[in-house]
Design a protein around this motif. Structure first.
Motif, PDB file in Angstrom:
ATOM      1  N   GLU A 325       0.607  -1.363  -0.072  1.00  0.00           N
ATOM      2  CA  GLU A 325       0.073  -0.033   0.071  1.00  0.00           C
ATOM      3  C   GLU A 325       0.842   1.168   0.011  1.00  0.00           C
ATOM      4  OE1 GLU A 325      -3.421   2.039   2.743  1.00  0.00           O
ATOM      5  OE2 GLU A 325      -2.682   0.151   3.560  1.00  0.00           O
ATOM      6  N   CYS A 326       1.947   1.327   0.821  1.00  0.00           N
ATOM      7  CA  CYS A 326       2.618   2.330   0.996  1.00  0.00           C
ATOM      8  C   CYS A 326       3.454   2.659  -0.387  1.00  0.00           C
ATOM      9  CB  CYS A 326       3.848   2.343   2.203  1.00  0.00           C
ATOM     10  SG  CYS A 326       4.916   3.666   2.439  1.00  0.00           S
ATOM     11  N   GLY A 327       4.133   1.768  -0.862  1.00  0.00           N
ATOM     12  CA  GLY A 327       5.015   1.594  -2.075  1.00  0.00           C
ATOM     13  C   GLY A 327       3.983   2.470  -3.345  1.00  0.00           C
ATOM     14  N   ASN A 328       2.830   1.903  -3.366  1.00  0.00           N
ATOM     15  CA  ASN A 328       2.096   2.381  -4.433  1.00  0.00           C
ATOM     16  C   ASN A 328       1.610   3.923  -3.944  1.00  0.00           C
ATOM     17  OD1 ASN A 328       1.388  -0.017  -6.240  1.00  0.00           O
ATOM     18  ND2 ASN A 328       0.413  -0.921  -4.882  1.00  0.00           N
ATOM     19  N   GLU A 329       1.721   4.225  -2.824  1.00  0.00           N
ATOM     20  CA  GLU A 329       1.195   5.529  -2.622  1.00  0.00           C
ATOM     21  C   GLU A 329       2.234   6.418  -2.868  1.00  0.00           C
ATOM     22  OE1 GLU A 329      -1.804   7.183  -0.484  1.00  0.00           O
ATOM     23  OE2 GLU A 329      -2.433   5.845  -1.949  1.00  0.00           O
ATOM     24  N   ILE A 330       3.308   6.094  -2.544  1.00  0.00           N
ATOM     25  CA  ILE A 330       4.691   7.036  -2.635  1.00  0.00           C
ATOM     26  C   ILE A 330       4.672   7.258  -4.194  1.00  0.00           C
ATOM     27  CG2 ILE A 330       7.294   6.966  -2.451  1.00  0.00           C
ATOM     28  CD1 ILE A 330       6.902   5.466  -0.107  1.00  0.00           C
ATOM     29  N   SER A 355      23.715   8.767 -10.974  1.00  0.00           N
ATOM     30  CA  SER A 355      25.046   8.410 -10.387  1.00  0.00           C
ATOM     31  C   SER A 355      24.939   6.832 -10.155  1.00  0.00           C
ATOM     32  CB  SER A 355      25.444   8.935  -8.898  1.00  0.00           C
ATOM     33  OG  SER A 355      24.271   8.484  -8.146  1.00  0.00           O
ATOM     34  N   GLY A 356      23.859   6.021 -10.370  1.00  0.00           N
ATOM     35  CA  GLY A 356      24.018   4.589  -9.948  1.00  0.00           C
ATOM     36  C   GLY A 356      23.896   4.364  -8.388  1.00  0.00           C
ATOM     37  N   GLY A 357      23.364   5.372  -7.659  1.00  0.00           N
ATOM     38  CA  GLY A 357      22.834   5.286  -6.275  1.00  0.00           C
ATOM     39  C   GLY A 357      21.407   5.300  -6.134  1.00  0.00           C
ATOM     40  N   LEU A 358      21.040   5.169  -4.882  1.00  0.00           N
ATOM     41  CA  LEU A 358      19.514   4.991  -4.482  1.00  0.00           C
ATOM     42  C   LEU A 358      18.711   6.022  -4.990  1.00  0.00           C
ATOM     43  CD1 LEU A 358      19.774   3.699  -0.830  1.00  0.00           C
ATOM     44  CD2 LEU A 358      18.764   2.319  -2.761  1.00  0.00           C
ATOM     45  N   PRO A 491      12.984   9.450   3.516  1.00  0.00           N
ATOM     46  CA  PRO A 491      14.197   9.102   4.169  1.00  0.00           C
ATOM     47  C   PRO A 491      14.957   8.208   3.581  1.00  0.00           C
ATOM     48  CG  PRO A 491      12.408   8.239   5.336  1.00  0.00           C
ATOM     49  CD  PRO A 491      11.759   8.969   4.190  1.00  0.00           C
ATOM     50  N   LYS A 492      16.349   7.833   3.678  1.00  0.00           N
ATOM     51  CA  LYS A 492      17.136   7.014   3.041  1.00  0.00           C
ATOM     52  C   LYS A 492      16.580   5.359   3.450  1.00  0.00           C
ATOM     53  CE  LYS A 492      20.605   8.278   1.353  1.00  0.00           C
ATOM     54  NZ  LYS A 492      21.117   8.838  -0.018  1.00  0.00           N
ATOM     55  N   THR A 493      16.132   5.034   4.758  1.00  0.00           N
ATOM     56  CA  THR A 493      15.889   3.879   4.986  1.00  0.00           C
ATOM     57  C   THR A 493      14.655   3.460   4.214  1.00  0.00           C
ATOM     58  OG1 THR A 493      14.404   4.881   6.953  1.00  0.00           O
ATOM     59  CG2 THR A 493      16.556   3.691   7.400  1.00  0.00           C
ATOM     60  N   LEU A 494      13.796   4.536   4.049  1.00  0.00           N
ATOM     61  CA  LEU A 494      12.361   3.987   3.189  1.00  0.00           C
ATOM     62  C   LEU A 494      12.743   3.929   1.531  1.00  0.00           C
ATOM     63  CD1 LEU A 494       9.275   3.549   2.892  1.00  0.00           C
ATOM     64  CD2 LEU A 494       9.045   5.972   3.182  1.00  0.00           C
ATOM     65  N   ILE A 495      13.667   4.822   1.168  1.00  0.00           N
ATOM     66  CA  ILE A 495      14.093   4.617  -0.080  1.00  0.00           C
ATOM     67  C   ILE A 495      14.661   3.258  -0.598  1.00  0.00           C
ATOM     68  CG2 ILE A 495      15.539   5.640  -1.923  1.00  0.00           C
ATOM     69  CD1 ILE A 495      15.286   8.417  -0.903  1.00  0.00           C
ATOM     70  N   ARG A 496      15.589   2.778   0.432  1.00  0.00           N
ATOM     71  CA  ARG A 496      16.304   1.506   0.263  1.00  0.00           C
ATOM     72  C   ARG A 496      15.328   0.385   0.390  1.00  0.00           C
ATOM     73  NH1 ARG A 496      21.292  -0.094   1.163  1.00  0.00           N
ATOM     74  NH2 ARG A 496      21.917   1.640   2.372  1.00  0.00           N
ATOM     75  N   VAL A 497      14.068   0.474   0.965  1.00  0.00           N
ATOM     76  CA  VAL A 497      13.123  -0.676   0.972  1.00  0.00           C
ATOM     77  C   VAL A 497      12.205  -0.353  -0.152  1.00  0.00           C
ATOM     78  CG1 VAL A 497      11.013  -1.562   2.300  1.00  0.00           C
ATOM     79  CG2 VAL A 497      13.155  -0.681   3.441  1.00  0.00           C
ATOM     80  N   LEU A 498      11.683   0.857  -0.657  1.00  0.00           N
ATOM     81  CA  LEU A 498      11.093   0.977  -1.857  1.00  0.00           C
ATOM     82  C   LEU A 498      11.797   0.676  -2.964  1.00  0.00           C
ATOM     83  CD1 LEU A 498       8.682   2.571  -2.992  1.00  0.00           C
ATOM     84  CD2 LEU A 498      10.118   4.584  -3.003  1.00  0.00           C
ATOM     85  N   ALA A 503      11.868  -3.327  -7.351  1.00  0.00           N
ATOM     86  CA  ALA A 503      12.581  -4.267  -8.167  1.00  0.00           C
ATOM     87  C   ALA A 503      11.882  -5.771  -8.038  1.00  0.00           C
ATOM     88  CB  ALA A 503      13.711  -4.450  -7.506  1.00  0.00           C
ATOM     89  N   GLU A 504      11.290  -5.911  -7.060  1.00  0.00           N
ATOM     90  CA  GLU A 504      10.458  -7.305  -6.826  1.00  0.00           C
ATOM     91  C   GLU A 504       9.132  -7.265  -7.913  1.00  0.00           C
ATOM     92  OE1 GLU A 504       9.406  -7.387  -2.886  1.00  0.00           O
ATOM     93  OE2 GLU A 504      11.437  -7.962  -2.030  1.00  0.00           O
ATOM     94  N   ARG A 505       8.775  -6.161  -8.239  1.00  0.00           N
ATOM     95  CA  ARG A 505       7.678  -6.116  -8.864  1.00  0.00           C
ATOM     96  C   ARG A 505       7.867  -5.587 -10.320  1.00  0.00           C
ATOM     97  NH1 ARG A 505       6.754  -6.030  -4.299  1.00  0.00           N
ATOM     98  NH2 ARG A 505       4.912  -6.283  -3.195  1.00  0.00           N
ATOM     99  N   CYS A 506       9.305  -5.439 -10.589  1.00  0.00           N
ATOM    100  CA  CYS A 506       9.455  -5.253 -12.156  1.00  0.00           C
ATOM    101  C   CYS A 506       9.611  -6.485 -12.986  1.00  0.00           C
ATOM    102  CB  CYS A 506      10.953  -4.824 -12.222  1.00  0.00           C
ATOM    103  SG  CYS A 506      11.647  -4.212 -13.620  1.00  0.00           S
ATOM    104  N   LYS A 507       8.876  -6.368 -14.016  1.00  0.00           N
ATOM    105  CA  LYS A 507       8.828  -7.437 -15.245  1.00  0.00           C
ATOM    106  C   LYS A 507      10.059  -7.761 -16.102  1.00  0.00           C
ATOM    107  CE  LYS A 507       3.770  -7.150 -15.108  1.00  0.00           C
ATOM    108  NZ  LYS A 507       2.521  -6.946 -15.873  1.00  0.00           N
ATOM    109  N   ASP A 508      10.878  -6.697 -16.041  1.00  0.00           N
ATOM    110  CA  ASP A 508      12.222  -6.905 -16.802  1.00  0.00           C
ATOM    111  C   ASP A 508      13.207  -7.283 -16.035  1.00  0.00           C
ATOM    112  OD1 ASP A 508      14.519  -5.849 -18.055  1.00  0.00           O
ATOM    113  OD2 ASP A 508      13.127  -4.770 -19.648  1.00  0.00           O
ATOM    114  N   ASP A 509      13.647  -8.528 -16.460  1.00  0.00           N
ATOM    115  CA  ASP A 509      14.657  -9.017 -15.593  1.00  0.00           C
ATOM    116  C   ASP A 509      15.858  -8.263 -15.319  1.00  0.00           C
ATOM    117  OD1 ASP A 509      13.158 -11.184 -15.048  1.00  0.00           O
ATOM    118  OD2 ASP A 509      14.051 -12.488 -16.744  1.00  0.00           O
TER     119      ASP A 509
END
Length: 645
Positions: A325-330, A355-358, A491-498, A503-509
């Motif tokens: 729910e939170c991911g979709n909201e963000i 940059s290749g960072g989060l 915040p950084k902790t949320l961005i990492r989890v987001l 990635a888990e929902r991405c259809k492109d390997d």
């Protein structure tokens, strides 16, 4: 515990025998003793727990009513030496009527009696057959167990500075619940004695009511319902002990248990007061005329353990369902914010450094999503990688690969020569690798993005996040600046989890693998050259401390208004297996020092959408002078550090 505003409360679900007041009194007394041994200051029991709720017409029998009063006398006598407030339910006669009441007592004295206001008489309920409503009794006195005490619905209780109110079962289910007025009149904790039978689907509705009542009154709500032993002639009582604070469940009992239960949790009364002060629409009202019963108890030596889970990552959803729910909201909030800004400025292009960072990876993913929603060509997204002196092969490869997979316009502009020329122009010795050496690179990158946006008629997207803004971990007029800051309240902790969630929902390997590698790459500004033989140079969290600690400090300082001492107290509970007291204090001192000294960077923040519960935008949640003095906070931290020595 009380030093930091915590109040330990309990919901007790005893075994009962119908119309056997002596037995019920013994069970209640036993649970009060257990609660006192746990350090509880207030213990709540179910509705009519002294007699049992399902007595039917027996409840009107004088013999039973006399037995109930004698049982209350026994409870008072047996618990008089315990530093605890008890709240039990029993039938009480007043005048020519019978009332369903809550009796509040402590140290052998009855402190007040509150009658039930709303008497249900529908479906399986027929209470109006026996009981009168207490609606018309605002203030009165009643004599029970040889004591005179206050009686009426307009009573609040004050236990050592914490006000609490009481309502009974149906009172919560009606549109004008008594607890609403109790809360606006100052009650921080609300207690509900209940005897609510089970039917399919009712429990979830009950939970929503309890959480909603707690959230809208900005209070803690303690609910306790009858359990095993009540009559099953027509109904079944599952036993519900629920403790909620600000709409969040702290603790709950097991339903349909054959055993007695004691549910204990610490309520953060200080947090509730802070929340009410911040919410200016909470206070304005015409206060009701009330009796405030003062209760002062000696300290309970057993109250030494914090019965409350402290989330070490308060910004991060706690379950996969919440994360979904939170991911979709963000992503929707960020997408809609950027879409509106593009349409308002009539821009068909955006420019951002990748940059290749989060942070920059998230901004790029949101830009792609926004362009797709608007029907714009992804080639209008000009993603620029700008390798410098500290760029690692890993982040460089990820940046290029992601841009290629997403089909955006990819640009590579090295900043090395421009920076070397700049160093020569200003007389900087590059071997010093000072802050000027690092910041010149950040500003060079921002200049490239701004000038490229002018050239292309586009908008520069900022990628910096909330954690970096809180610490001022950004170069003023460098990566601190943009035309629209997409990540400014994440915040950084949320961005990492987001990012992992995306990635888990991405259809492109291929894209999925890149996103996962970005998540697993150490965070770095990549401004200093990497030593030979090492994969990474600078690692941000080794320089300024773990982001999970800084995000924890930020949340409790801004959102809850905690002092440094209280932040330390809850941080030790949250991180007891990862960081010791000295480590927490070390990074907390740096957090407060940087938070105050770096406000000038936040005062000039560009526009950006508020996404999370905290924003540091000067146009949003946080307004603070850039020259605000940190001494009050720093002195407290230094005192804590001195105690550590």
């Amino acid at each position: 515990m009380s030093k930091f505003g915590f109040l330990k409360v309990a919901a007790a679900i005893p075994h009962v025998r119908i119309a056997d007041c002596d037995y019920n009194a013994r069970q209640i007394t036993g649970l009060i003793r257990k609660g006192a041994d746990r350090g509880a200051r207030i213990i709540l029991f179910p509705e009519l727990s002294v007699t049992a709720y399902t007595c039917g017409d027996l409840i009107q029998q004088p013999t039973l009513l006399n037995a109930a009063e004698q049982a209350l006398g026994y409870i008072l006598s047996e618990t008089s030496q315990l530093p605890v407030v008890g709240i039990v339910g029993m039938p009480i006669t007043y005048g020519n009527a019978l009332y369903n009441c809550a009796v509040v007592f402590a140290e052998g004295r009855i402190r007040g009696v509150v009658p039930k206001t709303y008497i249900p008489n529908y479906a399986e309920f027929y209470e109006a057959r026996c009981f009168m409503s207490g609606e018309e009794i605002g203030f009165a006195t009643i004599r029970m167990c040889g004591q005179e005490t206050d009686f009426g619905r307009n009573i609040l209780f004050n236990l050592d500075g914490v006000k609490f109110g009481v309502e009974i079962c149906e009172d919560m289910w009606v549109p004008a619940a008594p607890s609403v007025n109790q809360a606006v009149d100052g009650a921080q904790v609300l207690f509900n004695l209940s005897a609510s039978p089970e039917v399919i689907g009712k429990h979830n509705y009950l939970l929503s009511l309890v959480k909603s009542q707690s959230a809208r009154t900005q209070s803690a709500y303690v609910y306790c319902s009858a359990g095993y032993g009540e009559s099953s002639t027509d109904l079944v009582f599952a036993g519900n002990g629920i403790i909620v604070e600000g709409g969040q469940i702290l603790q709950r009992s097991e339903r349909f248990s054959l055993e007695e239960q004691l549910v204990v949790a610490d309520i953060d009364t200080e947090r509730l007061i802070t929340s009410r002060r911040r919410t200016t629409t909470f206070a304005p009202h015409r206060p009701n005329e009330r009796i405030i019963v003062e209760i002062s108890l000696p300290k309970n030596p057993a109250d030494t353990t914090l019965d409350r889970w402290i989330d070490p990552q308060p910004f991060v959803p706690g379950s996969p369902e919440e994360m979904e729910e939170c991911g979709n909201e963000i992503v929707n909030i960020q997408t809609m914010g950027l879409a509106q800004r593009l349409e308002h400025t009539n821009c068909k292009k955006v420019v951002l450094g990748v940059s290749g960072g989060l942070d920059s990876t998230l901004a790029l993913m949101i830009a792609v999503r926004t362009f797709d929603r608007l029907g714009l060509n992804r080639k209008g997204i000009i993603a620029v990688t700008m390798p410098g002196f500290g760029t690692s092969n890993r982040t460089y490869r990820n940046a290029l690969a992601l841009m290629r997979c997403l089909g955006v316009t990819s640009r590579e502009i090295s900043i090395r020569k421009a920076c070397e020329q700049h160093f020569a122009d200003i007389g900087l010795d590059p071997t010093t690798q000072s802050s000027a050496y690092e910041n010149a690179q950040a500003r060079e990158r921002t200049q490239i993005l701004m000038d490229l946006a002018n050239l292309e008629g586009g908008l520069v997207l900022g990628t910096g996040d909330l954690s970096e803004l809180a610490l001022g971990w950004a170069t003023y007029n460098g990566d601190q600046m943009s035309m629209y800051g997409l990540n400014a309240s994440l915040p950084k902790t949320l961005i990492r989890v987001l990012m992992r969630w995306m990635a888990e929902r991405c259809k492109d390997d291929a894209i999925r693998q890149i996103l996962i590698d970005v998540v697993e790459t150490p965070i770095s500004p990549e401004l200093l050259p990497t030593e030979e033989g090492k994969e990474f140079g600078q690692q941000t969290e080794k320089i300024i401390g773990p982001y999970e600690l800084h995000d924890f400090f930020l949340y409790h300082f801004i959102h809850n208004g905690y002092s440094p001492a209280k932040i330390l107290f809850v941080a030790q509970k949250a991180f007891n297996d990862r960081y010791d007291r000295g480590t927490i204090l070390r990074w907390m001192r740096l957090f407060f020092q940087r938070f105050f000294s770096q406000q000038f960077k936040r005062s000039t923040m560009p526009d950006g959408p508020k996404v999370g519960i905290i924003s540091l935008s000067p146009r949003g949640d946080w307004r603070m002078p850039s020259d605000a003095n940190a001494d009050t906070w720093m002195r407290e931290i230094d005192r804590l550090i001195e105690e550590e020595k």
